[in-house]
Scaffold this motif. Structure first.
Motif, PDB file in Angstrom:
ATOM      1  N   PRO A 123       8.166   3.517  -1.744  1.00  0.00           N
ATOM      2  CA  PRO A 123       8.103   2.141  -1.550  1.00  0.00           C
ATOM      3  C   PRO A 123       7.576   1.340  -2.692  1.00  0.00           C
ATOM      4  N   ALA A 124       8.080   0.207  -2.867  1.00  0.00           N
ATOM      5  CA  ALA A 124       8.133  -0.454  -4.269  1.00  0.00           C
ATOM      6  C   ALA A 124       6.658  -0.864  -4.365  1.00  0.00           C
ATOM      7  N   TRP A 125       5.875  -1.401  -3.516  1.00  0.00           N
ATOM      8  CA  TRP A 125       4.523  -1.715  -3.570  1.00  0.00           C
ATOM      9  C   TRP A 125       3.563  -1.043  -2.364  1.00  0.00           C
ATOM     10  N   ARG A 126       2.272  -0.784  -2.544  1.00  0.00           N
ATOM     11  CA  ARG A 126       1.466  -0.133  -1.578  1.00  0.00           C
ATOM     12  C   ARG A 126       1.348  -1.378  -0.385  1.00  0.00           C
ATOM     13  N   LYS A 127       1.089  -0.729   0.866  1.00  0.00           N
ATOM     14  CA  LYS A 127       0.736  -1.732   1.934  1.00  0.00           C
ATOM     15  C   LYS A 127      -0.804  -1.584   1.935  1.00  0.00           C
ATOM     16  N   ALA A 128      -1.437  -2.561   1.435  1.00  0.00           N
ATOM     17  CA  ALA A 128      -3.021  -2.562   1.233  1.00  0.00           C
ATOM     18  C   ALA A 128      -3.538  -3.307   2.552  1.00  0.00           C
ATOM     19  N   ASP A 129      -4.785  -2.781   2.832  1.00  0.00           N
ATOM     20  CA  ASP A 129      -5.702  -3.323   3.756  1.00  0.00           C
ATOM     21  C   ASP A 129      -6.460  -4.107   3.164  1.00  0.00           C
ATOM     22  N   PRO A 130      -7.191  -5.201   3.521  1.00  0.00           N
ATOM     23  CA  PRO A 130      -8.258  -5.906   3.019  1.00  0.00           C
ATOM     24  C   PRO A 130      -9.559  -5.289   2.787  1.00  0.00           C
ATOM     25  N   ARG A 131     -10.114  -5.418   1.588  1.00  0.00           N
ATOM     26  CA  ARG A 131     -11.425  -5.004   1.413  1.00  0.00           C
ATOM     27  C   ARG A 131     -12.266  -6.211   1.577  1.00  0.00           C
ATOM     28  N   PRO A 132     -13.755  -5.870   1.511  1.00  0.00           N
ATOM     29  CA  PRO A 132     -14.688  -6.924   1.844  1.00  0.00           C
ATOM     30  C   PRO A 132     -14.657  -8.029   0.871  1.00  0.00           C
ATOM     31  N   ALA A 133     -14.469  -7.768  -0.440  1.00  0.00           N
ATOM     32  CA  ALA A 133     -14.527  -8.501  -1.508  1.00  0.00           C
ATOM     33  C   ALA A 133     -13.731  -8.415  -2.661  1.00  0.00           C
ATOM     34  N   TYR A 134     -13.226  -9.315  -3.277  1.00  0.00           N
ATOM     35  CA  TYR A 134     -12.428  -9.340  -4.363  1.00  0.00           C
ATOM     36  C   TYR A 134     -12.934 -10.248  -5.659  1.00  0.00           C
ATOM     37  N   ASP A 135     -12.571  -9.987  -7.014  1.00  0.00           N
ATOM     38  CA  ASP A 135     -13.058 -10.940  -8.048  1.00  0.00           C
ATOM     39  C   ASP A 135     -11.993 -12.085  -7.813  1.00  0.00           C
ATOM     40  N   ALA A 136     -10.920 -11.848  -7.334  1.00  0.00           N
ATOM     41  CA  ALA A 136     -10.145 -13.041  -7.155  1.00  0.00           C
ATOM     42  C   ALA A 136      -9.125 -12.940  -5.975  1.00  0.00           C
ATOM     43  N   ILE A 137      -8.921 -14.076  -5.250  1.00  0.00           N
ATOM     44  CA  ILE A 137      -7.918 -14.047  -4.094  1.00  0.00           C
ATOM     45  C   ILE A 137      -6.860 -15.220  -4.493  1.00  0.00           C
ATOM     46  N   ILE A 138      -5.544 -14.728  -4.095  1.00  0.00           N
ATOM     47  CA  ILE A 138      -4.562 -15.591  -4.208  1.00  0.00           C
ATOM     48  C   ILE A 138      -3.749 -15.804  -2.896  1.00  0.00           C
ATOM     49  N   VAL A 139      -3.741 -16.965  -2.456  1.00  0.00           N
ATOM     50  CA  VAL A 139      -3.393 -17.199  -1.055  1.00  0.00           C
ATOM     51  C   VAL A 139      -1.764 -17.558  -1.165  1.00  0.00           C
ATOM     52  N   GLY A 140      -0.993 -16.785  -0.786  1.00  0.00           N
ATOM     53  CA  GLY A 140       0.541 -16.929  -0.630  1.00  0.00           C
ATOM     54  C   GLY A 140       1.265 -16.000  -1.476  1.00  0.00           C
ATOM     55  N   GLY A 141       1.909 -15.021  -1.012  1.00  0.00           N
ATOM     56  CA  GLY A 141       2.700 -14.156  -1.465  1.00  0.00           C
ATOM     57  C   GLY A 141       4.248 -14.714  -1.859  1.00  0.00           C
ATOM     58  N   GLY A 142       4.227 -15.632  -2.327  1.00  0.00           N
ATOM     59  CA  GLY A 142       5.528 -16.196  -2.864  1.00  0.00           C
ATOM     60  C   GLY A 142       5.507 -15.662  -4.292  1.00  0.00           C
ATOM     61  N   GLY A 143       6.790 -16.337  -4.895  1.00  0.00           N
ATOM     62  CA  GLY A 143       6.972 -15.766  -6.342  1.00  0.00           C
ATOM     63  C   GLY A 143       5.666 -16.344  -7.220  1.00  0.00           C
ATOM     64  N   HIS A 144       5.141 -17.642  -7.084  1.00  0.00           N
ATOM     65  CA  HIS A 144       4.017 -18.049  -7.824  1.00  0.00           C
ATOM     66  C   HIS A 144       2.689 -17.246  -7.654  1.00  0.00           C
ATOM     67  N   GLY A 145       2.385 -16.718  -6.160  1.00  0.00           N
ATOM     68  CA  GLY A 145       1.503 -16.016  -6.011  1.00  0.00           C
ATOM     69  C   GLY A 145       1.316 -14.754  -6.549  1.00  0.00           C
ATOM     70  N   LEU A 146       2.583 -14.164  -6.347  1.00  0.00           N
ATOM     71  CA  LEU A 146       2.664 -12.720  -6.856  1.00  0.00           C
ATOM     72  C   LEU A 146       2.772 -12.771  -8.302  1.00  0.00           C
ATOM     73  N   ALA A 147       3.157 -13.572  -9.144  1.00  0.00           N
ATOM     74  CA  ALA A 147       3.487 -13.531 -10.488  1.00  0.00           C
ATOM     75  C   ALA A 147       1.934 -13.944 -11.066  1.00  0.00           C
ATOM     76  N   THR A 148       1.212 -14.928 -10.159  1.00  0.00           N
ATOM     77  CA  THR A 148      -0.300 -14.915 -10.830  1.00  0.00           C
ATOM     78  C   THR A 148      -0.936 -13.531 -10.844  1.00  0.00           C
ATOM     79  N   ALA A 149      -0.837 -13.000  -9.665  1.00  0.00           N
ATOM     80  CA  ALA A 149      -1.685 -11.589  -9.595  1.00  0.00           C
ATOM     81  C   ALA A 149      -1.125 -10.615 -10.674  1.00  0.00           C
ATOM     82  N   TYR A 150       0.035 -10.842 -10.966  1.00  0.00           N
ATOM     83  CA  TYR A 150       0.606  -9.828 -12.015  1.00  0.00           C
ATOM     84  C   TYR A 150      -0.031 -10.131 -13.538  1.00  0.00           C
ATOM     85  N   TYR A 151      -0.019 -11.455 -13.731  1.00  0.00           N
ATOM     86  CA  TYR A 151      -0.489 -11.846 -14.997  1.00  0.00           C
ATOM     87  C   TYR A 151      -1.904 -11.745 -15.118  1.00  0.00           C
TER      88      TYR A 151
END
Ligand SMILES: Cc1cc2nc3c(=O)[nH]c(=O)nc-3n(C[C@H](O)[C@H](O)[C@H](O)COP(=O)(O)OP(=O)(O)OC[C@H]3O[C@@H](n4cnc5c(N)ncnc54)[C@H](O)[C@@H]3O)c2cc1C
Ligand SMILES: [Zn+2]
Lengths: 417, 88
Positions: A23-51
């Motif tokens: 599969p091209a990406w892992r189907k992840a389950d939410p963890r309790p905490a992150y350093d950063a959260i991005i709301v919205g898995g459109g192009g801008h949100g996904l590119a933000t995550a990558y960079y």
């Protein structure tokens, strides 16, 4: 197990009956905490995550998407990419995006099918030609490829253009940008999702953010349909849904939401090898690799959150198409759809901090944010990682509405996609 | 084609109407005491929420502004009335 895409891996997988693709990406389950959260898995949100991962080494990051990756405007747009804007601030932004797009297939090991087939913005009156001259001059001063094109050259490049003596909107020439073109929209979303996931970022689909957690004026996490998730830094990249989300943090935005429609015809043999936009009718069109004509135009004029279009706008766009290309009158439409776009008074995006500490915005792309995805991601990642603007995003903060330094591309370049 | 109710002219095609602003904003006064932020909020900020909304629209054909209550998701209109102080 095949992870890298190449001609060799395709050949090898072919021999093995294509059973080894991951599969091209892992189907992840939410963890309790992150350093950063991005709301919205459109192009801008996904590119933000990558960079965030690639440029800043921050990988404890989740992208939360209420539906499926790329199911918003990123998967609904007409895929035109270009950087022929008027103001230097806009050109810096959109040309960063175009330059990143030019290397993206290679960088992400994913064919985004960027096709720089050029774009003609056609003018129909001497006045429009003067405006085009002004824009072409601005483009050249801004260091972007762009030039005035004559009527003869336009007719030569696009032989099916309406040549009739009594055409209502005869083409008098226009602005040409050779590096403009189209790219495959889904591939852009999938490529960034795959690359971000590969760097350790959690892409979490079917996870709707329902509230933002604020304590003492700073963001501390989000409430979701899959539980509470904590993070000190949250980026909103939710297009038309951003006003509703920001409202949860008491932030009001200069955004109206409208439906923008697109249309696809039945497939035909190659007949149009550039992108064409008519200033006179507002309709634009390109031909997909499958042979379909992909057609778009202006907004529906009724503000809405419903992802469907109304009939008057369809009539305007399609009559504009037939004025441009009378021959297309024989074609049948296969599909029509709409996306809810986030429109700002000056037709420029909003990238920047909010009054709530740790809460950042990437929205307001309206009808034209597909072409900007790599830059939008790059700049929101910078804000989330450093807590301050990149030089290129600084002019696009919310503060411009208070200072009055608007970047009015609607007036400057007669915005279209 | 959807039809909207103008309080003065009755049901007309949506193309005859233009959205003006969300209802309930009042111009900050007096001008010399209004800060840049207050003025910017008055000019530019909106709720743009999903669901029930009260908005000011203009019927371009007769030129009258009026209040419309409608659902921004379903587009269903539930009310249309003259602005306070304007008899219809
Ligand atoms: C018909 C049409 C044609 C267009 N043509 C062009 C074009 O030719 N060129 C161009 O440059 N641009 C074009 N655009 C604009 C472009 O599509 C958008 O500006 C761009 O895709 C925005 O990307 P995004 O990532 O910000 O938003 P989206 O792709 O919409 O992503 C936002 C995501 O957020 C998710 N979301 C929303 N609320 C929540 C929540 N509460 N919790 C979790 N997730 C949530 C949504 O499901 C969505 O997937 C067009 C748009 C449309 C509709
Ligand atoms: Zn009326």
């Amino acid at each position: 197990m095949t992870r890298r895409y190449s001609a060799l891996s395709l050949f090898r997988e072919g021999l093995g009956g294509h059973r080894g693709w991951q599969p091209a990406w892992r189907k992840a389950d939410p963890r309790p905490a992150y350093d950063a959260i991005i709301v919205g898995g459109g192009g801008h949100g996904l590119a933000t995550a990558y960079y965030l991962a690639k440029n800043h080494g921050i990988t404890r990051v989740a992208v939360l998407e209420r539906g499926w990756v790329g199911g918003g405007n990123t998967g609904r747009n007409t895929t035109v990419v270009r950087s022929n804007y008027f103001y230097p601030e806009s050109v810096a932004l959109y040309d960063l995006a175009l330059r990143l797009y030019e290397g993206l297939s290679r960088e992400l090991n994913y064919n985004i099918m960027l096709s720089q087939r050029g774009m003609l913005i056609a003018a129909h009156t001497p006045m429009q030609m003067e405006i085009c001259t002004r824009i072409a001059n601005a483009m050249q001063l801004n260091g972007v490829d762009g030039a005035l094109m004559s009527a003869e050259e336009a007719m030569r490049r696009v032989p099916l253009l309406n040549r009739s003596e009594d055409a209502r909107y005869r083409c008098m020439g226009g602005i040409w940008q050779g590096r403009a073109g189209v790219a495959r929209h889904d591939a852009v979303a999938w490529a960034y999702a795959r690359a971000a996931s590969g760097l350790g970022i959690d892409i979490i689909e079917n996870c709707a953010v329902t509230d933002l957690l604020i304590e003492g004026g700073r963001v501390t996490g989000v409430e979701t349909s899959r539980g509470t998730i904590r993070a000190e830094r949250v980026g909103l990249a939710a297009a038309g849904a951003t006003p509703g989300l920001a409202a949860r943090a008491g932030v009001t935005l200069p955004i109206h939401t409208y439906a923008l429609q697109a249309f696809v015809s039945e497939p035909v043999k190659p007949c149009l090898d550039t992108v064409l936009l008519y200033l006179g009718t507002g309709t634009y069109v390109s031909q997909s690799d499958k042979g379909e004509l992909v057609v778009g135009g202006g907004l529906d004029r009724v503000p809405t959150h419903g992802q469907r279009g109304n009939l008057p706008a369809q009539e305007t766009v399609l009559s504009g198409l037939l004025e441009m290309f009378p021959a297309f009158g024989q074609l049948k439409l296969l599909r029509q759809w709409a996306g809810v776009v986030d429109v700002v008074p000056d037709s420029s995006p909003v990238i920047g901090p909010t009054a709530v500490e740790g809460l950042y915005l990437n929205c307001g792309w309206g009808t034209g944010g597909f072409k900007a995805i790599p830059a939008g991601g790059w700049l929101l990642a910078h804000l989330l990682a450093r807590g301050e603007h990149h030089e290129i995003s600084r002019p696009f903060g919310l503060d411009r509405f208070v200072t009055g330094r608007l970047i009015d591309e609607a007036a400057g370049s007669g915005i279209a996609h | 084609m959807q039809r909207f109710q103008c309080p003065f002219c009755g049901l007309r095609d949506e193309t005859e109407f233009h959205f003006a602003t969300e209802a309930g904003k009042s111009r900050p006064e007096p001008a010399e005491e209004v800060t840049d932020a207050e003025w910017a909020a008055y000019l530019h900020l909106n709720d743009a929420l999903k669901g029930q909304a009260r908005e000011v629209w203009v019927h371009l054909t007769c030129g009258e502004y009026f209040l419309m209550t409608r659902d921004t998701l379903t587009r269903e209109v539930s009310g249309s009335e003259a602005l306070p102080g304007r008899a219809s």
